[in-house]
Design an enzyme around this catalytic site. Structure first.
Site: not given
Lengths: 490, 465
Positions: B57, B132, B156
């Site tokens: 990420k 997210s 997330s």
């Protein structure tokens, strides 16, 4: 101060703790290196970097707190103080807020008012409440001069960002500027004494702020206070407080009143000027720092630190006066610095003459130190050597005038008193064989006087003594000379 | 087969699918191939992840690639250092192939808050992948990599895992170092792992978990051999069901699928018991106070002074700060900074932040008492399946409710895993979540592994390599 008014002063001192590395990272906590040389992701506040507490900060913080009479809290919490400024890379300062490292201390400070010429009169102790000493990180520095295009750019040096500070906050306990002055000097000396801080205001590793208000004598409530900043020396601080007291009394009396605000000391014009008013005060939005665990301090740790703290200067001052029979003035000079005090105690012990040790250190040796830029910490004459010189004097091996000359030579060459005395031929001749030889030579050269003496003119003894002393260049032990002469002249 | 040829294939797949899915912000072809060659040439096998491709990420620092946090304010910012999780992966022989798309600063549940475009759900391109960590979820769900790193603050990892039909673990707070994870809400943030299966997760977790001297909040708790414990017996394990959470707001298909999963666990030998989490109804309120408060402080460093974006037309400092942050941050990030600044303000602190901390303690205690009665708690991961792009983007409150089943684990600091438990009538994956007491990752992975082996999804997403 004007009759009928009194000042109410509280002090905040930021002292840089003397660690090798910064409070939350491994960067060197050095002063004066190339800008931004001592930085890393943590103290640069780079995304994703996290603080890790330097344990040495806890140790030095504990030393500082304990020697200022504070209580160390078993658990303290780091908090974030949020504000924007270019020298604050994270946008918050890691500090402590509602649960500080140490709190609630009482400190006795010797203080005296000064006369017109600045001389202290009548030293006496006052008790000060120290509310807290908490631990925090310092910010960096914005640089606005001495670099290219400073009219267009500001520069930032983050070497100082993350150096450890202890912030020491007192109650509103001072009533005069000199009390505040003596307090700051007391704190400076204690911090240096225990090795917690260099506490050098010129280098910025000790900074202070004063909260000043005035009120009518007998009034209980506090009136609006002013926070004074930019106090770059203890003397400026005292002047700024004094100025502010007078300014506020006038402002109250004229009906104009005093605004709660922050003012800066303008050292060029000798006055304070407004920096920001209460309306511009920050809301720092303190909250517990989630990146650090609560700081726990064990009783064992506190006991260990206590055992490492040396006798503090005020206790030593009392002991020197009592045990060594020194005057207050001499004793306070000797406890001005921990290495000087240690030097004195070593000299006194080895010479067995405490008064003479004090006199020699504070007059003759101090003069040499001053001239050469030395101090007790790096003295070319050791305490043992000075003690030896004092012993020679006490044993009348040399006289006072000679001793002063010997000391100068010892200072220049680093030699011992015995070596200098020997080299300069100052040592008395006490060898009976050598004295007999001189006496015999003198008698042989003055046969007439010998006959006269033996004939009954005993007054001539003085003549012979004089001749022997002259022949020995004054070094012969006068008592032995007398004895040998009486024997030989029989 | 060389590592290089495998990695090259992975990179080709990533590039081929990225046009449709937008799951990668940067595919580090040169770096990954160089790294693969090094591994091929070195002969030595540093660890079990030798040659294993991983996507990371874009809020986890990588010195060899960008770290944008999905934000214009960082853009192509290049960190000076690798996050601890990243360096541990590399040291074990893993090859990081790129950085994945995300909601800006990990704030969002749909990936619509990325400054660099939506990520698309590989099951249906009109739908969100969740957030997210949507990019990392899609990199795994589309078959590009077997595992990826995401981050969790309130769900997330688990929520996008649920929307994308894969496994996603949020470990115990303090299990994986946060050093190098760009902070959103420090007391809640934790790096999480996506895997095609929980076995993939176990193999990464064993490598990156454990104490890190650079993160004071990592715990000195022994790291289990998660892979070898995957096949432990689960019979007799007690699974708690907080029935009160299965009511209002929960999609019927999701409810039925989760009930079915509970029944399946019973069949596998688990004992099902009822538990209560009376304060979990406050979790969203508490979460949005604490997370925004911490975020308002954590994001202060993005001020245009030292790195990243700086507004150009400012004439003095205050204006520079304001314009930089106005132009550099997206709407949701600004909304949360304002919320967080507000709740920490003098006069409001006690009513909001302080009170929320107290409720957080109650919530932790709820879990402690519940775990006296059971080994794990089962709930839906999200109240619905993946929603349509744009469906909730104008309604932040309804978006915030996506975290209703997940946020409480972050507040309590406990681990949770989401695994697929079925497909909806529209063919969208449904996720079930297992929560355990602190440091129970091994047990959760074991429970997840058993379920996945017995009840795998019947099909793959439409976009799959």
């Amino acid at each position: 101060m004007k009759e009928g008014w009194e000042a109410v002063i509280g002090m905040e001192i930021h002292a840089q703790l003397k660690t090798e590395t910064k409070i939350f990272c491994g960067c060197a906590a050095n002063f004066g290196d190339e800008p931004n040389a001592n930085t890393c992701p943590v103290c640069l506040g780079l995304p994703g970097a996290l603080p890790v507490l330097n344990e040495k900060v806890v140790e030095l913080g504990a030393k500082a707190a304990l020697s200022l009479g504070l209580n160390i809290n078993e658990t303290s919490i780091f908090s974030r103080k949020n504000y924007f400024y270019p020298d604050l890379p994270k946008g918050y300062q890691i500090s402590q807020f509602d649960k500080p490292f140490s709190s609630n201390g009482t400190l006795e400070v010797l203080t005296a008012e000064r006369d017109e010429s600045g001389h202290a009169k009548d030293w006496k102790p006052i008790k000060i409440h120290i509310e807290r000493m908490h631990l925090e990180e310092d910010a960096g520095k914005n640089v606005h001069e001495g670099l290219p295009d400073v009219d267009k750019y500001s520069y930032i040096d983050l070497n100082r960002a993350g150096t450890p500070l202890g912030e020491i906050v007192t109650g509103p306990d001072f009533r005069t500027s000199w009390q505040a002055y003596d307090y700051v000097n007391h704190v400076r000396r204690v911090l240096q004494w225990v090795g917690a801080s260099d506490a050098d205001m010129e280098k910025g590793n000790l900074r202070c702020e004063a909260n000043v208000s005035v009120r009518k004598v007998g009034e209980e409530k506090f009136r609006n206070k002013v926070e004074l900043k930019n106090l770059n020396s203890v003397r400026f601080m005292q002047k700024a407080i004094e100025y502010e007291i007078e300014r506020q009394i006038e402002a109250h009396e004229s009906g104009e009143g005093v605004n709660q605000e922050t003012r800066l000391w303008d050292e060029k014009n000798n006055k304070t000027k407004v920096m920001r008013s209460k309306e511009d005060a920050h809301d720092y939005r303190y909250f517990p720092e989630p990146d650090l665990q609560p700081l726990k301090v064990s009783t064992e740790f506190i006991e260990k630190i206590k055992s490492e703290i040396p006798e503090l200067p005020d206790a030593m001052l009392a002991r020197f006066q009592r045990d060594y029979d020194l005057t207050f003035a001499d004793a306070s000079q000797l406890v001005g610095d921990i290495s000087l005090a240690a030097f004195y105690e070593a000299t006194a012990a080895a010479s067995k003459n405490a008064r003479a040790s004090a006199n020699w250190i504070l007059s003759e040796l101090q003069r040499e130190w001053n001239a050469a830029g030395n101090s007790a910490a790096d003295s070319p004459v050791s305490a043992e050597n000075l003690a030896e010189l004092i012993r020679f004097l006490d044993e009348e091996k040399i006289n006072g005038k000679q001793a002063k000359e010997v000391l100068i030579e010892m200072f220049a060459s680093g030699k011992s008193a015995a070596d200098v005395v020997k080299e300069q031929g100052l040592e008395q001749i006490s060898d009976s064989g050598a004295i007999e030889k001189i006496v015999e030579d003198v008698m042989a050269a003055n046969e007439g006087q010998v006959a006269a003496y033996r004939g009954g003119n005993e007054k001539l003894l003085g003549f012979f003594v004089g001749q022997v002393m002259k022949a020995s260049k004054g070094q012969a032990n006068p008592k032995m000379v007398n004895e040998v002469l009486l024997e030989k002249l029989k | 087969m060389t590592i290089r040829s495998n990695i090259e294939k992975t990179l080709d797949n990533a590039e081929k699918l990225n046009g449709s899915l937008n799951s990668f912000l940067k595919i580090d072809r040169d770096y990954a191939l160089r790294r693969a060659e090094e591994l091929d040439n070195s002969g030595a096998k540093p660890g079990a992840l030798h040659g294993f491709a991983v996507a990371v990420k874009d809020n986890i620092c990588t010195s060899f690639s960008q770290t944008s946090c999905g934000s214009k304010i960082l853009g192509d910012y290049r960190p000076q250092y690798d996050a601890t999780a990243v360096s541990r992966l590399i040291d074990d022989g893993a090859v990081i192939i790129g950085k994945t798309n995300m909601d800006e600063f990990a704030m969002g549940s749909s990936n619509e808050n990325s400054a660099f475009g939506n990520v698309k759900n590989p099951w249906d391109l009109d739908r969100v992948p969740g957030g997210s960590s949507g990019g990392s979820a899609v990199a795994v769900a589309s078959g590009v990599v077997r595992a990826s790193l995401g981050s969790e603050t309130g769900g997330s990892v688990r929520q996008p895992a649920s929307f994308c039909g894969i496994a996603g673990l949020k470990p115990t707070y303090g299990r994986i170092s946060r050093y190098g994870l760009v902070a959103f809400a420090s007391s809640l943030d934790q790096i999480g792992i996506f895997g095609q299966t929980s076995r993939d997760i176990a193999s990464l977790l064993g490598v990156i978990a454990g104490r890190d001297k650079n993160d004071s909040t990592t715990a000195d708790v022994a790291v289990s051999d998660y892979v070898s414990e995957l096949d432990n017996d689960i019979s007799g394990i007690k699974i708690g069901v907080p029935r009160a959470l299965f009511g209002e707001g929960l999609d019927d298909e999701v409810r039925n699928s989760v009930e079915n999963a509970i029944e399946n666990y019973r069949k596998l030998g688990a004992e099902i018991v009822d538990v209560e989490l009376p304060n979990s109804k406050y979790s969203i309120a508490v979460y949005y106070i604490l997370a925004t408060a911490e975020a308002s402080s954590n994001l202060a460093r993005f001020d245009g002074v030292r790195y990243g974006f700086r507004a150009e037309d400012a004439h003095e400092l205050r204006e520079m700060y304001m314009k930089t942050r106005e132009e550099g941050f997206g709407a949701e990030v600004k909304r949360r900074i304002m919320l967080g600044t507000y709740v920490l303000s003098s006069g409001y602190y006690d009513a909001y932040y302080s009170k929320a901390q107290k409720v957080r303690t109650l919530l932790k205690n709820d879990f402690l008492s519940a775990f006296e009665k059971c080994d794990a708690i089962i709930t839906p991961t999200s109240p619905s399946t993946a929603f349509k792009i744009g469906e909730k983007s104008d309604d932040p409150l309804s978006m915030y409710l996506s975290d209703i089943y997940t946020a409480s684990a972050n507040l309590a600091g406990i681990p949770g895993i989401s695994i697929p438990c079925g497909l909806s009538s529209e063919g969208l994956p449904i996720g079930v979540q297992l929560l355990g007491p602190a440091w129970s990752e091994s047990k959760l992975l074991c429970l997840a592994n058993r379920f996945e082996s017995e009840f795998p999804l019947s099909k793959k997403p439409e976009y799959f390599v």
